[in-house]
Scaffold this motif. Structure first.
Motif, short mmCIF file in Angstrom:
data_model
loop_
_atom_site.label_atom_id
_atom_site.label_comp_id
_atom_site.label_asym_id
_atom_site.label_seq_id
_atom_site.Cartn_x
_atom_site.Cartn_y
_atom_site.Cartn_z
N LEU A 42 12.84 29.88 -35.62
CA LEU A 42 11.89 30.08 -34.53
C LEU A 42 10.61 30.66 -35.12
O LEU A 42 10.61 31.76 -35.67
CB LEU A 42 12.46 31.03 -33.47
CG LEU A 42 11.50 31.37 -32.33
CD1 LEU A 42 11.18 30.13 -31.48
CD2 LEU A 42 12.08 32.48 -31.44
N TYR A 43 9.53 29.91 -34.99
CA TYR A 43 8.24 30.30 -35.57
C TYR A 43 7.41 31.00 -34.49
O TYR A 43 6.89 30.35 -33.58
CB TYR A 43 7.49 29.07 -36.09
CG TYR A 43 8.32 28.22 -37.03
CD1 TYR A 43 8.45 28.57 -38.37
CD2 TYR A 43 8.98 27.07 -36.57
CE1 TYR A 43 9.21 27.80 -39.24
CE2 TYR A 43 9.74 26.30 -37.43
CZ TYR A 43 9.86 26.66 -38.76
OH TYR A 43 10.61 25.90 -39.62
N SER A 44 7.28 32.31 -34.60
CA SER A 44 6.48 33.04 -33.60
C SER A 44 5.05 33.13 -34.13
O SER A 44 4.69 34.04 -34.88
CB SER A 44 7.07 34.43 -33.35
OG SER A 44 7.22 35.16 -34.54
N LEU A 45 4.24 32.17 -33.71
CA LEU A 45 2.96 31.91 -34.36
C LEU A 45 1.99 33.09 -34.36
O LEU A 45 1.30 33.32 -35.32
CB LEU A 45 2.29 30.70 -33.70
CG LEU A 45 3.01 29.36 -33.88
CD1 LEU A 45 2.27 28.26 -33.13
CD2 LEU A 45 3.17 29.00 -35.34
N ASP A 46 1.90 33.78 -33.24
CA ASP A 46 0.92 34.86 -33.17
C ASP A 46 1.44 36.05 -32.39
O ASP A 46 0.68 36.80 -31.80
CB ASP A 46 -0.38 34.35 -32.53
CG ASP A 46 -1.54 35.32 -32.72
OD1 ASP A 46 -1.55 36.02 -33.75
OD2 ASP A 46 -2.40 35.40 -31.83
N ALA A 47 2.75 36.20 -32.38
CA ALA A 47 3.35 37.24 -31.55
C ALA A 47 3.57 38.50 -32.38
O ALA A 47 4.70 38.97 -32.55
CB ALA A 47 4.66 36.73 -30.96
N GLN A 50 6.30 41.45 -31.93
CA GLN A 50 7.34 40.99 -31.02
C GLN A 50 8.63 40.47 -31.67
O GLN A 50 9.65 40.42 -30.99
CB GLN A 50 6.78 39.88 -30.12
CG GLN A 50 5.67 40.31 -29.19
CD GLN A 50 5.38 39.24 -28.16
OE1 GLN A 50 6.20 38.94 -27.32
NE2 GLN A 50 4.21 38.65 -28.25
N ALA A 53 11.95 42.41 -31.04
CA ALA A 53 12.43 42.41 -29.66
C ALA A 53 12.85 41.00 -29.21
O ALA A 53 13.81 40.85 -28.45
CB ALA A 53 11.35 42.97 -28.73
N ILE A 54 12.14 39.98 -29.67
CA ILE A 54 12.58 38.61 -29.37
C ILE A 54 13.96 38.39 -29.97
O ILE A 54 14.87 37.84 -29.33
CB ILE A 54 11.57 37.59 -29.93
CG1 ILE A 54 10.23 37.68 -29.19
CG2 ILE A 54 12.14 36.16 -29.83
CD1 ILE A 54 9.10 36.89 -29.87
N LEU A 56 16.14 40.64 -30.62
CA LEU A 56 17.12 41.42 -29.86
C LEU A 56 17.58 40.64 -28.62
O LEU A 56 18.78 40.57 -28.34
CB LEU A 56 16.50 42.77 -29.45
CG LEU A 56 17.30 43.61 -28.46
CD1 LEU A 56 18.70 43.93 -28.98
CD2 LEU A 56 16.55 44.91 -28.14
N GLY A 57 16.62 40.07 -27.90
CA GLY A 57 16.99 39.26 -26.73
C GLY A 57 17.88 38.09 -27.13
O GLY A 57 18.87 37.79 -26.46
N LEU A 58 17.54 37.44 -28.22
CA LEU A 58 18.35 36.31 -28.69
C LEU A 58 19.74 36.79 -29.14
O LEU A 58 20.74 36.12 -28.88
CB LEU A 58 17.65 35.61 -29.85
CG LEU A 58 16.65 34.53 -29.46
CD1 LEU A 58 15.75 34.18 -30.64
CD2 LEU A 58 17.38 33.28 -28.96
N SER A 85 8.95 50.54 -31.03
CA SER A 85 9.86 51.05 -30.01
C SER A 85 11.15 50.24 -29.94
O SER A 85 12.20 50.75 -29.54
CB SER A 85 9.19 51.05 -28.64
OG SER A 85 8.86 49.73 -28.24
N ALA A 86 11.10 48.97 -30.37
CA ALA A 86 12.30 48.14 -30.29
C ALA A 86 13.41 48.65 -31.21
O ALA A 86 14.58 48.36 -30.98
CB ALA A 86 11.95 46.69 -30.63
#
Lengths: 198, 190
Positions: A42-47, A50, A53-54, A56-58, A85-86
């Motif tokens: 999963l490429y989080s281009l500009d996050a 995040q 935390a992403i 963690l949700g996954l 904080s995550a």
């Protein structure tokens, strides 16, 4: 000292067919350069800030999938500090399938190499204090990283690995894919891999 | 003999009751109709009764994870991961956290077209007791609209019977449009 592309190659090899969240910027471009485009990435281009935390949700969302599967997050020191904080939420929820590899080069490399605060922060100590199952500083060489990744592939998480890397930035092309396509491809891969494991 | 108070003057009580009812499992609608597997929450005095439903009331179930998050943007990211994994989730927070969440919202779930759903309680306006919070809270709609984030509204003027369906339809809207969507809930009476 490992350079980031070297570390990325080893991480991909250790988790070749498992879901992996990549932090933004050069990390994505270098992973593409060393292993190519993969549907389980999963490429989080500009996050910025995040990916943990992403992940963690996954990790929470995929915890019922096949035993032994790990949800891997490849994070940088700057982005981790932005979403700091995550660390506490991960420690609170304790997802057993989460492995976080922090490639710590001490700078915001993509924006010109300005220093982060990571040199003053004991990232491993913070993760432990937050209640992570384990957190380790890793020697920056191929053997040490290979060994610890093999251990993390089976150990109970959440696990944080801090890996110092150099600041050499190989020339890579921009990655300009439509984020909708990236999200959909990753979701489709998650669905198909869940089907295959049943 | 004193005249009965106009019902509008009781809206502060009414609106709290509306959202509480909207969470009740017996209604078969509202938050429970979403049947969230994950409930993320930030502190909210106005939502104490609703959060209580999930924390230690009938909504607290072994198959449901309810957990606090320290910042709205972190919640947006966790919701994004849950959405990628195809799980049902809702985040409950106050409107003074909208500013916190916007960058995260507009750099990941919005451009990646992920269906997130949140319930945002309103502050400010009539009935507000905090001398500061209106400064951001009364810009909530404008902030979300400027960010091209879809929102729906529940307040004292919304008939009681519409509260639960609106929450359910807000969740469905997010999934139909593959976008984040929020329901703004005004429990303050104005």
């Amino acid at each position: 000292m490992l350079e980031r592309p070297d570390a990325l190659r080893l991480i991909d090899a250790a988790f070749a067919d498992q879901p992996l969240v990549l932090t933004l910027g050069g990390t994505i471009r270098e992973m593409l350069a060393v292993v190519g485009r993969k549907p389980n990435h999963l490429y989080s281009l500009d996050a910025m800030g995040q990916p943990l935390a992403i992940g963690l949700g996954l990790a929470l969302g995929t915890s019922r999938r096949s035993r032994g599967e790990r949800l891997v997050v490849v994070e940088g020191d700057g982005s981790l500090l932005m979403g700091f904080s995550a660390l506490s939420t991960v420690g609170h929820l304790k997802p057993r399938n989460l492995v976080v590899v922090v490639l710590d080069n001490g700078v915001y490399l993509a924006t010109g190499g300005q220093p982060t605060a990571a040199a003053s922060v004991d990232l491993v100590g913070v993760a432990r204090a937050c209640g992570w199952a384990d957190a380790r500083d890793v020697d920056s060489d191929v053997d040490a990283l290979t060994r610890v990744l093999a251990w993390a592939a089976t150990a109970e998480g959440p696990i944080l690995l801090r890996v110092p890397v150099g600041t050499t930035q190989p020339k890579t092309d921009f990655f300009l894919e439509d984020p909708v396509v990236l999200g959909r491809q990753f979701m489709d891969w998650l669905d198909s891999s869940a089907e295959a494991s049943r | 003999m004193p005249r009965p108070l106009p019902s509008a003057l009781l809206s502060h009580v009414d609106t709290r009751e509306r959202l509480v009812r909207a969470t009740q499992p017996g209604s078969g609608r509202g938050v429970e109709a979403i049947d969230p597997e994950f409930v993320l929450h930030l502190p909210s005095s106005t939502l104490k009764l609703v959060l209580g439903h999930f924390l230690d009331g009938p909504g607290a179930r072994p198959d449901r994870r309810i957990f606090p998050i320290p910042r709205e943007e972190e919640g947006i990211s966790i919701l994004s991961g849950l959405a990628l994994a195809g799980r049902r989730a809702v985040m409950i927070f106050q409107d003074n956290g909208i500013g916190n969440m916007l960058t995260a919202l507009l750099t990941f779930p919005q451009p990646y077209h992920l269906p997130l759903f949140g319930i945002i309680t309103r502050r400010g306006g009539l009935g507000e007791y905090n001398s500061m919070i209106h400064t951001i809270s009364e810009r909530s709609e404008a902030l979300l609209t400027a960010a091209d984030v879809r929102w729906f509204q529940l307040d004292a003027q919304t008939p009681l019977e519409d509260w639960s369906p609106t929450i359910q339809r807000g969740y469905e809207y997010a999934h139909t449009t593959h976008r984040p969507a929020f329901v703004l809930v005004n429990l303050m009476g104005g």
